[in-house]
Design a protein around this motif. Structure first.
Motif: not given
Length: 303
Positions: A215-234
């Protein structure tokens, strides 16, 4: 409804070979003394042949090498076709112990073909034991050869209809193929005695996690970008790992969770480690990425 003994998988490879008049003796007659050989006489211009051959290839591949398929193009091999009195195509013969023992002309429903192939497989090699088939299935599963694994698990079910290890194995194969819809349908239709067994319950937990991840696989690219933008967000890293697993990138998911443990081992009551263990369970202990992941996890926890 998904039947336990009709679970199928499309997989490359398998025990099939193109046969000519010159190779017919070795590839069919002599080979049939070691294993059943299905001989499919076909022609490039034959419509029903094009429907039948892929089904035979798939079913033979599922037998984990117990049955062989020999394909004979009658346009190129008229002598052998004449010798066996092939008058129309498709024509199928079954050879055992050097002799044709069965056959049919024309197309057949897949269910009938499956029964024929699985009966041949069940009696091949003198009739192997349940333990032997389970061993073959687990070895194939470890190599991610899900077609062969399914064939071996099905062979077990022909011998023991309610073998919980084989049922759980079929479910694991479907999860491995990311065929989660069929896995859920199969699980939902199991008898209570099988569904409540420890082996099946363990796989049911893996399926629940796989469905959540998908269900979350469709958000993969969004989450990848979010981690790049905020790498300390666990939390974002955690969600990314689940999405990676759901999209089939299991090694990436393991790496993401290991990096979380490296950065903040105790985050959210050890959530990254617990999620990592769930992924290990879903993939199976013999998976190469699990072996490597466990090694890295031990290094992190005990260094």
């Amino acid at each position: 409804m998904v039947s336990l003994q009709e679970t199928t998988v499309h997989s490359g490879g398998g025990a099939s070979v193109d046969v000519s008049t010159d190779s017919f003796m070795s590839e069919v007659v002599e080979a049939s003394r070691q294993q059943p050989v299905i001989v499919d006489f076909w022609a490039p211009w034959c419509g029903p042949c094009k429907q039948l051959m892929p089904i035979l290839e798939k079913l033979v591949n599922e037998t984990a090498g117990k049955v062989k398929l020999a394909k004979v193009n009658i346009d190129e091999n008229q002598a052998i076709a004449a010798q066996l009195r092939v008058q129309s195509v498709p024509t199928v013969y079954v050879f055992q112990d050097g002799q044709p023992v069965d056959g049919f002309v024309g197309a057949k429903p897949e269910s009938e073909l499956r029964d024929m192939v699985q009966q041949l497989a069940a009696h091949a090699g003198g009739g192997e034991s349940v333990d032997s088939y389970l061993e073959q299935a687990e070895a194939a599963f470890a190599e991610k050869d899900y077609g062969a694994a399914i064939g071996a698990f099905q062979a077990v079910l022909h011998l023991e209809e309610n073998n919980e290890k084989a049922v759980a194995g079929l479910l694991r194969c479907l999860i491995g193929l990311n065929d989660l819809e069929n896995a859920k349908e199969m699980l939902d239709n199991l008898p209570d005695t099988l569904a409540s067994s420890d082996a099946v319950q363990d796989v049911a937990k893996r399926l629940e996690f796989a469905l959540k991840a998908s269900e979350q696989a469709g958000e993969l690219s969004v989450l990848q970008q979010a981690v790049v933008s905020d790498p300390e967000n666990m939390q974002k890293r955690y969600d990314l790992a689940i999405a990676q697993f759901g999209s089939g990138a299991s090694e990436d998911a393991i790496s993401t969770l290991l990096e979380m443990i490296r950065k903040n081992r105790g985050w959210n009551d050890d959530a990254a480690r617990l999620q990592l263990l769930e992924i290990f369970a879903a993939l199976g202990a013999t998976a190469p990425e699990v072996k490597e992941g466990r090694k890295q996890l031990s290094s992190l926890l005990f260094s």
